[in-house]
Design a protein around this motif. Structure first.
Motif, PDB file in Angstrom:
ATOM      1  N   LEU A  23       0.857  -1.114  -0.012  1.00  0.00           N
ATOM      2  CA  LEU A  23      -0.124  -0.057   0.211  1.00  0.00           C
ATOM      3  C   LEU A  23       0.807   1.377  -0.005  1.00  0.00           C
ATOM      4  O   LEU A  23       0.120   2.566  -0.208  1.00  0.00           O
ATOM      5  N   ARG A  24       2.147   1.281   0.154  1.00  0.00           N
ATOM      6  CA  ARG A  24       3.032   2.137   0.443  1.00  0.00           C
ATOM      7  C   ARG A  24       2.686   3.158   1.360  1.00  0.00           C
ATOM      8  O   ARG A  24       2.652   4.450   1.248  1.00  0.00           O
ATOM      9  N   ILE A  25       2.162   2.627   2.897  1.00  0.00           N
ATOM     10  CA  ILE A  25       1.976   3.150   3.882  1.00  0.00           C
ATOM     11  C   ILE A  25       3.088   3.212   4.631  1.00  0.00           C
ATOM     12  O   ILE A  25       3.774   2.144   4.798  1.00  0.00           O
ATOM     13  N   LYS A  26       2.928   4.099   6.013  1.00  0.00           N
ATOM     14  CA  LYS A  26       3.938   3.779   6.904  1.00  0.00           C
ATOM     15  C   LYS A  26       3.785   2.385   7.853  1.00  0.00           C
ATOM     16  O   LYS A  26       2.791   1.938   7.839  1.00  0.00           O
ATOM     17  N   HIS A  27       5.000   1.954   8.047  1.00  0.00           N
ATOM     18  CA  HIS A  27       5.108   0.704   8.706  1.00  0.00           C
ATOM     19  C   HIS A  27       5.937   0.723  10.228  1.00  0.00           C
ATOM     20  O   HIS A  27       7.075   1.295   9.924  1.00  0.00           O
ATOM     21  N   VAL A  28       5.441   0.652  11.170  1.00  0.00           N
ATOM     22  CA  VAL A  28       6.403   0.616  12.362  1.00  0.00           C
ATOM     23  C   VAL A  28       6.315  -0.744  13.070  1.00  0.00           C
ATOM     24  O   VAL A  28       5.270  -1.542  13.061  1.00  0.00           O
ATOM     25  N   TRP A  29       7.614  -1.279  13.218  1.00  0.00           N
ATOM     26  CA  TRP A  29       7.996  -2.549  13.769  1.00  0.00           C
ATOM     27  C   TRP A  29       8.507  -2.663  15.287  1.00  0.00           C
ATOM     28  O   TRP A  29       9.465  -2.079  15.811  1.00  0.00           O
ATOM     29  N   PHE A  30       7.569  -3.021  16.044  1.00  0.00           N
ATOM     30  CA  PHE A  30       7.890  -3.135  17.395  1.00  0.00           C
ATOM     31  C   PHE A  30       8.318  -4.706  18.122  1.00  0.00           C
ATOM     32  O   PHE A  30       7.734  -5.495  17.764  1.00  0.00           O
ATOM     33  N   THR A  31       9.624  -4.686  18.668  1.00  0.00           N
ATOM     34  CA  THR A  31      10.111  -5.925  19.040  1.00  0.00           C
ATOM     35  C   THR A  31      10.024  -5.911  20.563  1.00  0.00           C
ATOM     36  O   THR A  31      10.877  -5.014  21.104  1.00  0.00           O
ATOM     37  N   HIS A  32       9.528  -7.151  20.924  1.00  0.00           N
ATOM     38  CA  HIS A  32       9.758  -7.384  22.390  1.00  0.00           C
ATOM     39  C   HIS A  32      10.624  -8.374  22.814  1.00  0.00           C
ATOM     40  O   HIS A  32      10.662  -8.845  24.037  1.00  0.00           O
ATOM     41  N   GLU A  33      11.215  -8.886  21.980  1.00  0.00           N
ATOM     42  CA  GLU A  33      11.962 -10.112  22.252  1.00  0.00           C
ATOM     43  C   GLU A  33      13.327 -10.321  21.626  1.00  0.00           C
ATOM     44  O   GLU A  33      13.639  -9.728  20.601  1.00  0.00           O
ATOM     45  N   PHE A  34      14.066 -11.350  22.194  1.00  0.00           N
ATOM     46  CA  PHE A  34      15.520 -11.586  21.393  1.00  0.00           C
ATOM     47  C   PHE A  34      15.208 -12.738  20.354  1.00  0.00           C
ATOM     48  O   PHE A  34      15.902 -12.617  19.516  1.00  0.00           O
ATOM     49  N   LEU A  35      14.115 -13.643  20.681  1.00  0.00           N
ATOM     50  CA  LEU A  35      13.906 -14.680  19.751  1.00  0.00           C
ATOM     51  C   LEU A  35      14.683 -16.111  20.468  1.00  0.00           C
ATOM     52  O   LEU A  35      14.196 -16.875  21.051  1.00  0.00           O
ATOM     53  N   TRP A  36      15.792 -16.033  19.772  1.00  0.00           N
ATOM     54  CA  TRP A  36      16.398 -17.392  20.287  1.00  0.00           C
ATOM     55  C   TRP A  36      16.814 -17.234  21.710  1.00  0.00           C
ATOM     56  O   TRP A  36      16.443 -18.425  22.408  1.00  0.00           O
ATOM     57  N   GLU A  37      17.426 -16.398  22.134  1.00  0.00           N
ATOM     58  CA  GLU A  37      17.834 -16.229  23.649  1.00  0.00           C
ATOM     59  C   GLU A  37      16.589 -16.401  24.688  1.00  0.00           C
ATOM     60  O   GLU A  37      16.744 -16.999  25.579  1.00  0.00           O
ATOM     61  N   ASP A  38      15.714 -15.992  24.363  1.00  0.00           N
ATOM     62  CA  ASP A  38      14.339 -16.364  25.431  1.00  0.00           C
ATOM     63  C   ASP A  38      13.458 -16.870  24.888  1.00  0.00           C
ATOM     64  O   ASP A  38      12.512 -17.388  25.784  1.00  0.00           O
ATOM     65  N   HIS A  39      13.174 -17.287  23.611  1.00  0.00           N
ATOM     66  CA  HIS A  39      12.064 -18.381  23.188  1.00  0.00           C
ATOM     67  C   HIS A  39      12.498 -19.422  22.406  1.00  0.00           C
ATOM     68  O   HIS A  39      11.679 -20.279  21.792  1.00  0.00           O
ATOM     69  N   GLN A  40      13.930 -19.580  22.299  1.00  0.00           N
ATOM     70  CA  GLN A  40      14.529 -20.441  21.322  1.00  0.00           C
ATOM     71  C   GLN A  40      13.883 -20.601  19.971  1.00  0.00           C
ATOM     72  O   GLN A  40      13.421 -21.695  19.465  1.00  0.00           O
ATOM     73  N   LEU A  41      13.388 -19.326  19.665  1.00  0.00           N
ATOM     74  CA  LEU A  41      12.834 -19.180  17.857  1.00  0.00           C
ATOM     75  C   LEU A  41      14.022 -18.580  17.052  1.00  0.00           C
ATOM     76  O   LEU A  41      14.868 -18.117  17.426  1.00  0.00           O
ATOM     77  N   ARG A  42      13.866 -19.101  15.771  1.00  0.00           N
ATOM     78  CA  ARG A  42      14.616 -18.617  14.767  1.00  0.00           C
ATOM     79  C   ARG A  42      13.970 -18.134  13.739  1.00  0.00           C
ATOM     80  O   ARG A  42      12.794 -18.590  13.225  1.00  0.00           O
ATOM     81  N   PHE A  43      14.475 -17.011  12.989  1.00  0.00           N
ATOM     82  CA  PHE A  43      13.876 -16.637  11.665  1.00  0.00           C
ATOM     83  C   PHE A  43      14.223 -17.590  10.758  1.00  0.00           C
ATOM     84  O   PHE A  43      15.218 -18.298  10.462  1.00  0.00           O
TER      85      PHE A  43
END
Length: 377
Positions: A115-135
């Protein structure tokens, strides 16, 4: 009036979801709000209760645990098509800004790009270090895309900031914003066991990296080494296998009367009023909502010196820190607060004043409105 679409990664009510709800309630008089969720759940019920416009569109995460390359590609392709569908929906809703509430989802970024509109990304986590998740695409490629597909990337601690930006050549889109907390009290008296001894409390999801095992071991050490019969309330939900493992640990030490397990509670502040101190034993906490709740409840905190916790806690000032995994040190820090009510109250008061000065909704709303291009009140 600017219309903002907030996209939640889940419909539950853990830290990030509570933050989203509190944020939209704070800003509802300054912006038009619509919230997207992947399924039905407790968060939907609250949005409905507060008459917040919300819609359910099934979408998946672009992170996971031990997912094969093929499955990861399938999920990414699915996110691409869902993102385009969300763009179609947001165009009909006439949204001006998309706010992705965690780094686990990318559909908002895709929709905003279409849509070519503004996007804000809020990150609350480390991913791997706190939830053992990977991109699925790996962290370097994913953080590069987060940077390219956003006008602003917000994180909740300097520890998370360093984790995500260390391989970026430019960081001007990234900023740290400590999340304020609204204390929620039960409208009715809570049913709780009468306090017999010095009471500790640990709140949050029950899983290995949250450190409940360390808390149990420290309370046992207090009894065996210092003859201190402290109580420990473990509040939260977790996988039954792990909860049973912790209960077995309690039984082996014959501490069933000292250590009480309580399922997830809606009104954490009411429960904090019934404890002497709060323990934050996470191995790598990205921020520390429970820590801030304890500060505002005027409760002393003993926390592990890692992640965002050591940004909020200053040892021997507004809290006590211990080396993560060091049970002996954790027990000693608890003993210090057990032995001196005066010190306990002084630390709690300093923590309260620090939170009031540094983590306020007024300050946060002003910064967020600037990001969203909204005139703050």
């Amino acid at each position: 009036m600017v219309k903002v679409c907030f996209i939640s990664h889940s419909s539950q009510k853990w830290g990030a979801e509570k933050f989203l709800l509190e944020t939209v309630l704070q800003l509802r008089d300054q912006i038009e709000i619509v919230v997207l969720l992947p399924n039905n759940g407790a968060l939907c019920e609250d949005l409905q209760k507060y008459d917040i416009d919300h819609h359910i569109i099934p979408y998946t995460w672009w992170v996971g645990k031990n997912i094969s390359i093929i499955k990861g590609v399938v999920k990414l392709v699915h996110s691409l098509f869902v993102g385009m569908y969300i763009a179609y929906k947001l165009k009909k809703m006439k949204c001006d800004v998309v706010f992705s509430n965690t780094c686990t989802i990318c559909v908002g970024a895709i929709a905003a790009q279409v849509l070519r509109i503004k996007h804000v990304w809020f990150t609350h986590e480390f991913l791997w270090e706190d939830h053992q998740l990977r991109f699925h695409l790996g962290k370097n490629i994913s953080t590069f895309l987060m940077d390219k597909l956003s006008h602003h990337c917000v994180v909740n601690s300097y520890a998370v900031y360093e984790s995500f930006t260390k391989n970026l050549s430019r960081r001007e889109k990234w900023r740290v914003m400590y999340q304020p907390v609204t204390l929620h009290f039960s409208p009715k008296p809570i049913s709780i066991v009468a306090k017999k001894n010095f009471r500790c409390m640990i709140l949050g999801a029950i899983k290995d990296n949250k450190g409940q095992k360390d808390a149990i071991a420290a309370v046992y050490l207090l009894k065996e080494k210092y003859s201190i019969c402290a109580e420990l309330f473990i509040i939260g939900d977790g996988k039954s296998e792990y909860v049973n493992e912790l209960k077995k640990q309690v039984c082996e030490h014959d501490m069933q009367e000292q250590i009480i397990f309580i399922p997830y509670v809606e009104f954490a502040a009411s429960w904090m009023n019934e404890t002497d101190i709060v323990l934050v034993c996470s191995k790598n906490e990205a921020y520390g909502r429970v820590t801030v709740e304890a500060f505002l409840s005027k409760k002393s905190v003993v926390g592990s010196a890692s992640g965002g916790t050591c940004e909020l806690l200053k040892d021997d000032n507004n809290g006590l820190l211990y080396e993560p995994g060091n049970i002996e040190q954790l027990a000693k820090k608890i003993k210090i607060l057990h032995d001196s009510e005066t010190l306990r109250n002084e630390i709690a008061e300093r923590a309260y004043l620090w939170a009031e000065d540094n983590i306020s909704w007024q300050k946060y709303n002003k910064e967020l409105c600037e990001i969203l291009s909204v005139q703050s009140e």
